[in-house]
Scaffold this active site. Structure first.
Site, PDB file in Angstrom:
ATOM      1  N   ASP A   1     -22.988 -47.878  44.695  1.00 35.26           N
ATOM      2  CA  ASP A   1     -23.504 -46.546  45.041  1.00 35.26           C
ATOM      3  C   ASP A   1     -22.620 -45.973  46.145  1.00 35.26           C
ATOM      4  O   ASP A   1     -21.881 -46.712  46.801  1.00 35.26           O
ATOM      5  CB  ASP A   1     -24.963 -46.638  45.505  1.00 35.26           C
ATOM      6  N   ASP A   2     -22.688 -44.659  46.324  1.00 35.21           N
ATOM      7  CA  ASP A   2     -21.864 -44.082  47.400  1.00 35.21           C
ATOM      8  C   ASP A   2     -22.417 -44.423  48.772  1.00 35.21           C
ATOM      9  O   ASP A   2     -21.673 -44.599  49.717  1.00 35.21           O
ATOM     10  CB  ASP A   2     -21.707 -42.556  47.231  1.00 35.21           C
TER      11      ASP A   2
ATOM     12  N   ASP B   1     -29.160 -44.890  52.513  1.00 35.47           N
ATOM     13  CA  ASP B   1     -29.677 -44.101  53.633  1.00 35.47           C
ATOM     14  C   ASP B   1     -30.917 -44.818  54.167  1.00 35.47           C
ATOM     15  O   ASP B   1     -30.844 -45.715  54.990  1.00 35.47           O
ATOM     16  CB  ASP B   1     -29.972 -42.683  53.126  1.00 35.47           C
TER      17      ASP B   1
END
Ligand SMILES: O=P(O)(O)OC[C@H]1O[C@H](OP(=O)(O)OP(=O)(O)O)[C@H](O)[C@@H]1O
Length: 164
Positions: free
Chosen positions: A97-98, A101
């Site tokens: 995933d980028d 969070d």
């Protein structure tokens, strides 16, 4: 918490930086395992880093899982809108995933793929413990502005801004 309270600053990522950071991630992953079953990209944010990593590690098997949890900056419950094509517990697979969070998406997907190696380019403190390998840590109150979410635009010179 509203997005206004949650993000106090912005970390702007350019295409060049994303490429460089994704490549740095690939360099780290080479040392984790000599070869992988394939990559599972968490879409949509994981697609770009996954493409770069696939190229660098010569991985041709790419699967995707699409999880929706944000409506712009407001987070709801994660739900799968496109499941995996492969039936796997993640053994030997690289999950990309980028960013993490809050870690909500990661926690949800890790339950499906407990044995996958989870790699992200960016990580914030709340989500960091869920990631096996990442490149850059960014503070929790920072909005990571990815290049596909932004564009270059004209801004008034300082003197012009002051007179309005
Ligand atoms: O750790 P969390 O708080 O769960 O946030 C991280 C997730 O948020 C972003 O995806 P988003 O939900 O914005 O979807 P998108 O990639 O399709 O834009 C990002 O690509 C992660 O998947």
């Amino acid at each position: 918490m509203s997005s206004k309270d949650r993000y106090k600053q912005t970390y702007r990522v350019s295409w060049d930086q994303l490429h460089r950071d994704s490549k740095a991630l690939a360099w780290k992953l080479v040392d984790v395992r000599p070869s992988w079953e394939g990559i599972i990209a968490i879409t949509r944010g994981g697609l770009l880093p996954a493409a770069v990593i696939a190229r660098e590690l010569d991985i041709r098997r790419i699967d995707t899982v699409s999880v929706v949890s944000y409506d712009w900056k407001t987070q709801g419950e994660p739900r799968i809108v496109k499941p995996l094509a492969e039936e796997t517990d993640g053994e030997g697979w690289l999950l990309v995933d980028d960013m993490v969070d809050t870690g909500k998406t990661a926690r949800f997907i890790r339950e499906l793929l407990p044995k996958a190696h989870f790699a992200t380019v960016y990580a914030k403190p709340e989500g960091k413990p869920l990631v096996d390998t990442f490149i850059t840590e960014v503070s929790q109150d920072t909005w990571i502005l990815q290049p596909w979410d932004s564009e270059v635009q004209f801004v008034e010179p300082i003197v012009g801004q002051r007179s309005t």
